[in-house]
Design a protein around this motif. Structure first.
Motif, short mmCIF file in Angstrom:
data_model
loop_
_atom_site.label_atom_id
_atom_site.label_comp_id
_atom_site.label_asym_id
_atom_site.label_seq_id
_atom_site.Cartn_x
_atom_site.Cartn_y
_atom_site.Cartn_z
N CYS A 148 0.87 -1.17 0.10
CA CYS A 148 -0.06 -0.06 0.10
C CYS A 148 0.98 1.16 -0.04
N GLY A 149 1.01 2.07 -1.03
CA GLY A 149 1.90 2.93 -1.23
C GLY A 149 1.64 4.30 -0.37
N VAL A 150 2.40 4.81 0.14
CA VAL A 150 2.08 6.25 0.89
C VAL A 150 2.42 7.48 0.05
N PRO A 151 1.58 8.42 -0.19
CA PRO A 151 2.12 9.43 -1.06
C PRO A 151 3.17 10.35 -0.33
N ILE A 152 3.98 10.96 -1.01
CA ILE A 152 5.11 11.74 -0.52
C ILE A 152 4.74 13.27 -1.03
N GLY B 168 8.09 14.70 2.97
CA GLY B 168 8.18 13.10 3.14
C GLY B 168 6.94 12.39 3.08
N ALA B 169 6.98 11.08 3.71
CA ALA B 169 5.78 10.27 3.57
C ALA B 169 4.49 11.27 4.23
N SER B 170 3.39 10.97 3.86
CA SER B 170 2.21 11.72 4.09
C SER B 170 1.74 11.15 5.60
N ALA B 171 1.79 11.78 6.61
CA ALA B 171 1.38 11.40 7.68
C ALA B 171 -0.34 11.23 7.92
N ASP B 172 -0.76 12.11 7.04
CA ASP B 172 -2.36 12.08 7.24
C ASP B 172 -2.96 11.04 6.45
N PHE B 173 -2.19 10.86 5.20
CA PHE B 173 -2.70 9.55 4.61
C PHE B 173 -2.35 8.19 5.13
N THR C 74 9.15 16.98 12.39
CA THR C 74 7.67 16.94 12.82
C THR C 74 6.99 15.84 12.11
N ARG C 75 7.50 15.74 10.91
CA ARG C 75 6.63 14.51 10.19
C ARG C 75 7.05 13.27 10.69
N ARG C 76 8.11 13.23 11.00
CA ARG C 76 8.79 11.85 11.78
C ARG C 76 8.00 11.78 13.24
N ARG C 77 7.87 12.71 13.93
CA ARG C 77 7.04 12.43 15.12
C ARG C 77 5.70 12.08 14.92
N GLU C 78 4.88 12.73 13.85
CA GLU C 78 3.74 12.47 13.55
C GLU C 78 3.47 10.95 13.09
N ILE C 79 4.48 10.56 12.37
CA ILE C 79 4.40 9.10 11.91
C ILE C 79 4.68 8.15 12.98
N TYR C 80 5.69 8.58 13.63
CA TYR C 80 6.06 7.68 15.12
C TYR C 80 4.63 7.63 16.00
N GLN C 81 3.91 8.58 16.19
CA GLN C 81 2.93 8.63 16.93
C GLN C 81 1.91 7.81 16.36
N ILE C 82 1.49 7.67 15.27
CA ILE C 82 0.58 6.86 14.46
C ILE C 82 1.01 5.57 14.62
N ALA C 83 2.32 5.04 14.57
CA ALA C 83 2.73 3.95 14.90
C ALA C 83 2.61 3.58 16.31
N GLU C 84 2.51 4.30 17.10
CA GLU C 84 2.28 3.93 18.45
C GLU C 84 0.71 3.60 18.61
N GLU C 85 -0.14 4.50 18.07
CA GLU C 85 -1.52 4.29 18.02
C GLU C 85 -2.03 2.88 17.49
N HIS C 86 -1.26 2.60 16.34
CA HIS C 86 -1.63 1.44 15.44
C HIS C 86 -0.83 0.24 15.56
N ASP C 87 0.20 0.16 16.60
CA ASP C 87 1.12 -0.87 16.63
C ASP C 87 2.03 -1.13 15.55
N LEU C 88 2.52 -0.19 14.78
CA LEU C 88 3.04 -0.37 13.31
C LEU C 88 4.64 -0.64 13.95
N ILE C 89 5.28 -1.49 13.23
CA ILE C 89 6.80 -1.77 13.20
C ILE C 89 7.28 -0.65 12.06
N ILE C 90 8.17 0.20 12.43
CA ILE C 90 8.75 1.10 11.31
C ILE C 90 10.03 0.62 10.96
N ILE C 91 10.31 0.40 9.63
CA ILE C 91 11.61 -0.07 9.23
C ILE C 91 12.26 0.94 8.76
#
Length: 508
Positions: A209-213, A217-222, A258-275
């Motif tokens: 599933c591609g995340v727009p850029i 960087g990668a779209s946190a909203d998407f 800011t984008r990294r922290r947004e994405i990391y927070q989403i990963a925390e909420e949805h239990d994502l592993i970030i590679i």
């Protein structure tokens, strides 16, 4: 807690126990961490993310049985490791550059390293050890250096992080798929990304599933929207997000903090592993107008903000030293690193011993941490010069009503977008209203690629990097300022520009 300094490293080494000189000893980053790291909280457990295959797999029982620790002399009658007496090399010699990268034409360095040799019997890390089977985690001498480097640069916020060496990021990514993914799983990654990662996922029947850029960087909203609205009719909800956050390949974009922290927070909420695949992290060129003298402006990594232990960071020597070494390192929580070691025991076994020996001799014994940072800073300045030459040539030769780009601040790639609507094939409004099909865009791409090659320049078409090629709606080309001779960069851009103008029926 403050990160380690080079002075701290020297003090730690003075107080540390000697490194084992046995073949393939059991070792981990824990052996080399500071007391500050040991005082941090532990990571969360993420074994629920392990694949069905991975959960029951613990590596090679034979290799584990071969590594024994004892205060007595052990006579080895049980391992299949040949004696060093029969290795047909007695010595290797190395002569490295200084960390300054190069000398000016009118100045010869007085402190250039002399020719250094390593024999089978050297008292420290010797040729006999390097040519034998090594441990899957890496030699303790090199592992110590990268452990210290990681604590200095990233200072992970939890205590039980660990490291193992890898045979490069591509090999590490294939292992990561095996650890975290079952066949048919869905995974998230940038909409355009490194083709080897896409192809590796395809071989394991993974669905991307591609995340727009965008410019940050990668779209946190998407990312948030796709996870919050995921329907099980599409299969299991994605549990990993693969990203190239710094000097992204192919787009050259760098994620803001800011984008990294947004994405990391989403990963925390949805239990994502970030590679976090970050081979370009030290190629920091700054903007064309900025004055950079060091890499202190680097954006914090995902590893440096990871309080849970959900980030798997991939580093590589390919872009900062030499790709033929086939060497890198992965940093993650100890439970994840143990799985990486297990898979390496039955695949690559270990990073090539001579490569590890070359790296240790250069990075640790010759340069040291300060020298390594000096090398990386000077490498960034060299790439800055090359970037500026290429961007200047683009401004001079590319048709600006058709071609657009954003100057990269790090990495080694320039991502050119072409306005396909200006192509003669789509000059009539009724044709434009139907939009260009992916096949039509690929056809135009190929024409430009072929014309470029005929002119004498190689570029890479953007469709190769698209996760879902059936959804291709834009036209891009990737150019690198890292490969060609510096004096050929402007000419190469001009030859590419000629191919674009020809395809778009512009006057040359």
């Amino acid at each position: 807690m403050a990160s380690l300094t080079v002075t701290d490293i020297r003090r730690l080494r003075l107080d540390s126990t000697p490194i084992s000189k046995t073949v393939a000893p059991s070792v981990s980053a824990d052996d080399f961490k500071s007391i500050n790291s040991r005082r941090k909280p532990r990571s969360k457990k993420f074994d629920h993310h392990f694949s069905f295959e991975c959960r029951a797999f613990n590596g090679s029982a034979l290799k584990k049985s071969a590594s024994v620790a004892s205060s007595k002399k052990i006579i080895s009658l049980g391992t299949g490791r040949p004696t060093a007496d029969y290795y047909p090399w007695k010595m290797l010699a190395f002569e490295s550059l200084t960390p300054a990268l190069k000398e000016s034409a009118d100045q010869v360095s007085t402190d250039s390293p002399e020719l250094q040799t390593v024999t089978k019997q050297d008292c420290d890390y010797n040729l006999a050890l390097a040519l034998n089977y090594g441990g899957a985690m890496g030699s303790p001498h090199l592992l110590r250096f990268f452990s210290e480097h990681t604590e200095m640069v990233h200072n992970p916020p939890y205590q039980d992080w660990d490291i193992c060496l890898t045979a490069g990021a591509t090999s590490a990514m294939e292992i990561a798929y095996r650890i975290f993914c079952n066949r048919g799983d869905n995974i998230l990654m940038e909409d355009y990304t490194y083709p080897g990662t896409i192809e590796g996922a395809s071989q394991l029947d993974l669905h991307i599933c591609g995340v727009p850029i965008d410019a940050e960087g990668a779209s946190a909203d998407f990312l948030r929207k796709v996870l919050e609205t995921w329907h099980l009719s599409r299969g299991a909800k994605p549990t990993i997000f693969y990203t190239i956050p710094y000097g992204h390949n192919p787009t050259g974009v760098t994620q803001s903090v800011t984008r990294r922290r947004e994405i990391y927070q989403i990963a925390e909420e949805h239990d994502l592993i970030i590679i976090e695949d970050d081979p370009y992290y030290f190629l920091n060129m700054g903007s064309r107008a900025a004055d950079i003298s060091s890499n202190d402006t680097r954006i914090p990594t995902y590893l440096s903000i990871d309080t849970s232990g959900r980030v798997v960071r991939l580093d590589s020597t390919s872009k900062i030293l030499a790709p033929g070494l086939r060497a890198g390192w992965v940093t993650a929580s100890a439970q994840v690193i143990q799985k990486f070691i297990a898979y390496q025991e039955v695949s690559t076994v270990a990073v090539s011993g001579p490569s590890q020996l070359m790296l240790w001799k250069l990075l640790d014994e010759t340069w040291g941490h300060e020298g390594f940072f000096t090398w990386l800073n000077n490498l960034s300045l060299e790439y800055r010069v090359r970037r500026d030459i290429m961007v200047g040539a683009c401004e001079l030769y590319l048709p600006k009503d058709i071609c657009s780009w954003v100057d990269p601040v790090c990495g080694m790639f320039l991502w050119i977008e072409l306005d396909w609507e200006k192509h003669p094939r789509f000059k009539h409004k009724d044709q434009l209203a139907q939009r260009a099909s992916p096949a039509e865009l690929v056809d135009i791409e190929q024409n430009i690629l072929s014309a470029s090659l005929a002119n004498g320049v190689q570029v890479t078409k953007g469709s190769l990097f698209k996760c879902d090629k059936n959804a291709l709606s834009k036209m891009h080309f990737r150019m690198t300022f890292a490969a060609a001779a510096k004096g050929d960069l402007e000419e190469g851009v001009k030859l590419f520009a000629d191919a674009v103008k020809k395809e778009f029926a512009l006057n040359l």
